[in-house]
Design a protein around this motif. Sequence first.
Motif, short mmCIF file in Angstrom:
data_model
loop_
_atom_site.label_atom_id
_atom_site.label_comp_id
_atom_site.label_asym_id
_atom_site.label_seq_id
_atom_site.Cartn_x
_atom_site.Cartn_y
_atom_site.Cartn_z
N GLY A 136 14.86 96.49 80.76
CA GLY A 136 13.59 96.23 81.44
C GLY A 136 12.54 95.53 80.63
N GLY A 137 12.84 95.20 79.38
CA GLY A 137 11.87 94.49 78.55
C GLY A 137 12.07 94.82 77.08
N ILE A 138 11.30 94.13 76.24
CA ILE A 138 11.28 94.41 74.80
C ILE A 138 9.83 94.59 74.41
CG2 ILE A 138 11.75 93.52 72.47
CD1 ILE A 138 14.08 91.92 73.70
N ASP A 139 9.48 95.78 73.92
CA ASP A 139 8.11 96.10 73.56
C ASP A 139 7.85 95.95 72.06
OD1 ASP A 139 7.26 97.31 76.29
OD2 ASP A 139 9.13 98.36 75.78
N VAL A 140 8.90 96.12 71.28
CA VAL A 140 8.79 96.05 69.82
C VAL A 140 9.94 95.21 69.29
CG1 VAL A 140 8.80 97.34 67.65
CG2 VAL A 140 7.71 98.32 69.68
N LEU A 141 9.62 94.22 68.46
CA LEU A 141 10.64 93.46 67.74
C LEU A 141 10.45 93.72 66.26
CD1 LEU A 141 12.86 91.26 67.39
CD2 LEU A 141 10.99 89.57 67.34
N TYR B 53 13.54 82.62 57.76
CA TYR B 53 12.41 81.98 58.44
C TYR B 53 12.74 81.56 59.86
CZ TYR B 53 8.81 78.54 59.58
OH TYR B 53 7.82 77.84 60.22
N LEU B 54 13.70 80.67 60.02
CA LEU B 54 13.99 80.14 61.35
C LEU B 54 14.52 81.21 62.29
CD1 LEU B 54 15.55 76.69 60.37
CD2 LEU B 54 13.27 77.12 61.31
N GLY B 55 15.36 82.12 61.79
CA GLY B 55 15.86 83.20 62.63
C GLY B 55 14.75 84.11 63.11
N VAL B 56 13.79 84.38 62.23
CA VAL B 56 12.63 85.20 62.60
C VAL B 56 11.79 84.49 63.65
CG1 VAL B 56 10.47 86.16 61.73
CG2 VAL B 56 12.57 86.39 60.38
N ALA B 57 11.53 83.21 63.42
CA ALA B 57 10.74 82.43 64.38
C ALA B 57 11.42 82.39 65.74
CB ALA B 57 10.53 81.01 63.85
N ARG B 58 12.73 82.24 65.72
CA ARG B 58 13.50 82.13 66.98
C ARG B 58 13.39 83.42 67.79
NH1 ARG B 58 17.94 80.74 64.63
NH2 ARG B 58 17.52 78.53 64.91
N LEU B 59 13.65 84.55 67.15
CA LEU B 59 13.60 85.83 67.88
C LEU B 59 12.19 86.12 68.38
CD1 LEU B 59 15.78 88.10 68.41
CD2 LEU B 59 16.50 86.25 66.92
N THR B 60 11.22 85.84 67.54
CA THR B 60 9.84 86.10 67.93
C THR B 60 9.44 85.25 69.14
OG1 THR B 60 9.28 86.65 65.64
CG2 THR B 60 7.45 86.13 67.11
N ALA C 10 6.94 81.10 53.79
CA ALA C 10 6.87 80.38 55.06
C ALA C 10 6.73 81.34 56.23
CB ALA C 10 8.11 79.50 55.24
N VAL C 11 7.51 82.41 56.23
CA VAL C 11 7.46 83.33 57.37
C VAL C 11 6.15 84.11 57.38
CG1 VAL C 11 8.56 85.44 56.46
CG2 VAL C 11 8.98 84.72 58.81
N GLU C 12 5.59 84.40 56.21
CA GLU C 12 4.28 85.05 56.19
C GLU C 12 3.21 84.11 56.74
OE1 GLU C 12 2.71 87.55 53.38
OE2 GLU C 12 4.48 88.85 53.33
N GLY C 13 3.29 82.83 56.39
CA GLY C 13 2.34 81.87 56.93
C GLY C 13 2.46 81.74 58.44
N LEU C 14 3.70 81.73 58.92
CA LEU C 14 3.94 81.68 60.36
C LEU C 14 3.31 82.87 61.06
CD1 LEU C 14 5.54 80.59 62.87
CD2 LEU C 14 7.42 82.07 62.12
N MET C 15 3.58 84.07 60.55
CA MET C 15 3.10 85.27 61.20
C MET C 15 1.58 85.43 61.10
SD MET C 15 5.51 86.62 62.79
CE MET C 15 7.23 86.17 62.94
#
Length: 280
Positions: A81-86, A114-121, A160-165
């Motif tokens: 029914g959804g995703i509340d927390v990733l 980096y890219l995997g994190v960005a993709r899932l998010t 990079a991932v910290e800058g993204l987030m």
Amino acid sequence: MTRRADVALVTGTSSGMGLHTAVGLARAGLTVVATMRDTAKDAELRRAAAEAGVELDVRALDVTDPHQADAAVAAVVADHGGIDVLVNNAGRGAVATLEQLTDEQLQDQLDVNYLGVARLTRLVLPGMRAAGRGRVVTVTSVGGAVGQPFADAYCGAKFAVEGLMQSLAPVAASFGVVVSVVEPGAVASEFTANVHRADAGASDDDPYAGLLAAYLRRTAGAFDNAQTSQQAAEVIVEAATTDQPRFRWQTSAQAEQFVGLSLADLDGARVVGTTSTWIA
């Protein structure tokens, strides 16, 4: 109508912090979808869940595979029914200085960290935005704030991932979605066993050999005093469930002190001066 329990999707759960995070979130009352690249390696996770008296939905997910990521998120939404927390926990390390790194090794670090994190998010954001609530917690590292010798590719991807987030956080907050990063320091886990080592097959005349040996001696000492994966996971669970969220979390006093080197270091001298002693 009774509201369903929050659904958490956690990556990299076959061992270490990811395993304990999945179990900890389930103990906190969330419905947990625990993912890993190879579900044949789920025995330790299932044993920990059984000992804790919780149930987990274990699924395969390689965050570097765009098609699998898209299908996995769609399936979780359809089934729960959804995703509340990733919780973006999947990661990989590398020990090498830039001259020793190939383009493929640099890309590998970016793909996972980096890219995997960005993709899932990106995949979970539409549902969270529509619901007006949600949490995205990304496990980075103290190496996402402090660059370290022979961690060039790893720290580059984590920076990079910290800058993204950090860039995403205020935009997501406008829709009720909380974005956080968790920065572990040295953690006793199987993560270090999966690290690419530059000294594998190195020649006797390697100009970096002495520097790398000094770094590895220092790092071995840090891991001798490392916190446990379970201790680090407790902070990840808190970041995902707290009523008082914040952007940046460290998992230990040592991590807090180390990250502070960089966050208060306006000209960079403190960080470079400190890490230079590691290879002396």
